[in-house]
Design a protein around this motif. Structure first.
Motif, short mmCIF file in Angstrom:
data_model
loop_
_atom_site.label_atom_id
_atom_site.label_comp_id
_atom_site.label_asym_id
_atom_site.label_seq_id
_atom_site.Cartn_x
_atom_site.Cartn_y
_atom_site.Cartn_z
N ALA A 299 26.91 28.68 37.45
CA ALA A 299 27.00 29.24 38.80
C ALA A 299 28.42 29.14 39.37
N ILE A 300 29.41 29.05 38.49
CA ILE A 300 30.82 28.97 38.91
C ILE A 300 31.51 30.31 38.63
N PRO A 301 32.28 30.84 39.59
CA PRO A 301 33.02 32.08 39.35
C PRO A 301 34.06 31.90 38.24
N LEU A 302 34.18 32.92 37.41
CA LEU A 302 35.18 32.91 36.36
C LEU A 302 36.40 33.75 36.72
N GLU A 303 36.17 34.80 37.49
CA GLU A 303 37.29 35.72 37.75
C GLU A 303 37.01 36.57 38.98
N ARG A 304 38.10 36.93 39.64
CA ARG A 304 38.06 37.90 40.74
C ARG A 304 39.05 39.00 40.42
N LYS A 305 38.62 40.26 40.62
CA LYS A 305 39.51 41.38 40.37
C LYS A 305 39.36 42.38 41.51
N ASN A 306 40.48 42.82 42.05
CA ASN A 306 40.48 43.79 43.14
C ASN A 306 41.02 45.13 42.65
N PHE A 307 40.34 46.21 43.07
CA PHE A 307 40.71 47.57 42.69
C PHE A 307 40.94 48.40 43.95
N ILE A 308 41.83 49.38 43.83
CA ILE A 308 42.00 50.37 44.89
C ILE A 308 40.81 51.33 44.83
N LEU A 309 40.29 51.68 45.98
CA LEU A 309 39.13 52.56 46.05
C LEU A 309 39.50 53.82 46.82
N GLY A 310 39.40 54.96 46.16
CA GLY A 310 39.73 56.23 46.79
C GLY A 310 41.18 56.61 46.60
N GLY A 311 41.48 57.90 46.79
CA GLY A 311 42.84 58.38 46.66
C GLY A 311 43.28 58.54 45.22
N PRO A 312 44.52 58.95 45.00
CA PRO A 312 45.02 59.19 43.63
C PRO A 312 45.00 57.95 42.75
N ALA A 313 45.10 56.76 43.35
CA ALA A 313 45.12 55.52 42.56
C ALA A 313 43.74 54.89 42.43
N ASP A 314 42.70 55.68 42.70
CA ASP A 314 41.33 55.15 42.67
C ASP A 314 41.02 54.44 41.34
N GLY A 315 40.45 53.24 41.45
CA GLY A 315 40.07 52.50 40.26
C GLY A 315 41.16 51.64 39.66
N THR A 316 42.36 51.64 40.23
CA THR A 316 43.46 50.85 39.68
C THR A 316 43.35 49.39 40.12
N ALA A 317 43.39 48.49 39.17
CA ALA A 317 43.35 47.06 39.49
C ALA A 317 44.73 46.61 39.95
N TYR A 318 44.79 45.95 41.10
CA TYR A 318 46.08 45.47 41.59
C TYR A 318 46.15 43.95 41.69
N LEU A 319 45.01 43.26 41.54
CA LEU A 319 45.02 41.80 41.57
C LEU A 319 43.91 41.27 40.68
N THR A 320 44.26 40.37 39.78
CA THR A 320 43.27 39.69 38.94
C THR A 320 43.56 38.19 38.99
N ILE A 321 42.55 37.41 39.37
CA ILE A 321 42.67 35.96 39.36
C ILE A 321 41.59 35.41 38.44
N THR A 322 42.00 34.80 37.35
CA THR A 322 41.08 34.21 36.39
C THR A 322 41.06 32.70 36.61
N TYR A 323 39.89 32.19 36.97
CA TYR A 323 39.76 30.77 37.29
C TYR A 323 39.44 30.00 36.01
N LEU A 324 40.45 29.36 35.46
CA LEU A 324 40.29 28.62 34.21
C LEU A 324 39.60 27.28 34.44
N VAL A 325 39.83 26.68 35.60
CA VAL A 325 39.19 25.41 35.96
C VAL A 325 38.86 25.43 37.44
#
Length: 333
Positions: A299-325
């Protein structure tokens, strides 16, 4: 029926796939052709994840807490439903697995309720430090559709890995260069570390006093940021608290609130940036999509990823945080 289908059905031959409310409606929908190989693979992955989560809970040396009586029934019901899909016996809507978001309206509640049960079973601890080791990747994106924005000179967009040890009195950060940065809260009476949650400053001591009843916890999260839509404020607050030092009871309540939040979608089994297996959910705000990958066994998060929604850059990931510990520890550098 091929060998893979037999593998699932043989493992679940003790379950009655139609022994649940609404089964008569599904049967009335009629028979369907055997599913595609991709569907079988997805079903197998779901069963294995469910089995892994059940095994982890059963083998745990820690006493089972609340929800223990319901968790197994949810896993078995999910397994029975998967078996029915693989057998091709009844027509039911399926949720795509992998990196493709599911159709609008797909419900993540069942998965999140199960994760809440797992969170409630975790051991409590009074360890004085909350350790976070995270790898982050930032990408500057031209949202008008042109070439990606060039970072400013000296700006490190990643991947960067840092480790932090937060206590009531301060934080120690180990940078990617192996340097230790120490920051204290000062000598003022009552000074202590705090975290921003849904527009509110929550102090270190107050983390332990957050509501453990889901309704009360949601009300608390809704009260802090009137300028943000309530559902979005609640979601963002949950994401912040899930990676912070909270009790098993609070963590469980966070997942219960998340399970009732509209517009949360189940993506399914994925691998995070470190190659670890988890289950992803997604939430869309007005112009951003947030994906959270959760380890259903802990029940611990492993990762957070944010994407742009809408517009020409729709679906592009701009931030990824992988929680190793993410864990409470007794010692820090």
């Amino acid at each position: 029926m091929n060998e893979q289908q037999h593998e699932v059905l043989d493992a679940l031959d003790d379950f009655d796939a139609l022994d649940f409310p609404g089964a008569d409606i599904l049967v009335a929908a009629g028979e369907v052709a055997p599913p595609a190989t991709g569907t079988i693979d997805a079903a197998l992955a779901a069963v294995r994840l469910a089995a892994a989560g059940e095994g982890a809970a059963t083998d745990s040396k820690w006493p089972r807490r609340r929800f223990a009586s319901t968790r197994r029934s949810r896993v078995l019901l999910s397994a029975a439903a998967v078996a029915a899909v693989v057998a091709g016996a009844i027509a039911v809507p399926t949720i795509p697995f992998g990196d493709t978001p599911p159709a609008a309206g797909a419900n993540a509640a069942s998965f999140l309720h199960g994760v809440a049960d797992t969170a409630a079973e975790a051991p409590s601890t009074n360890a004085p430090y909350w350790k976070v080791r995270a790898r982050s990747v930032h990408r500057m994106v031209n949202e008008t559709g042109g070439a990606p924005i060039r970072p400013a000179p000296g700006m490190d967009l990643g991947p960067t890995t840092t480790t932090s040890w937060t206590s009531r009195s301060g934080v120690i950060v180990e940078t990617s260069k192996g340097e230790y940065l120490r920051t204290g809260v000062g000598k003022e009476p009552g000074a202590q570390m705090s975290v921003q949650v849904a527009g509110m400053e929550v102090k270190w001591d107050d983390l332990a006093d957050l509501p453990t009843e889901p309704g009360a916890l949601r009300t608390f999260l809704e009260s802090g940021n009137p300028a943000t839509p309530k559902d979005e404020a609640v979601f963002n607050g949950i994401v912040q608290l899930l990676v912070d030092r909270v009790s098993p009871e609070v963590r469980s309540a966070l997942y219960e609130v998340l399970a009732e939040l509209p517009y949360v979608r189940l993506v399914g089994p994925v691998k995070d940036g470190a190659g670890r297996a988890g289950v992803a959910i997604e939430y869309d705000s007005e112009d951003r999509r947030t994906r959270i990958v959760i380890d259903p066994r802990t029940a611990i998060p492993l990762e957070r990823k944010n994407f742009i929604l809408g517009g020409p850059a729709d679906g592009t990931a701009y931030l990824t945080i992988t929680y190793l510990v993410l864990e409470s520890v007794w010692k820090a550098p």
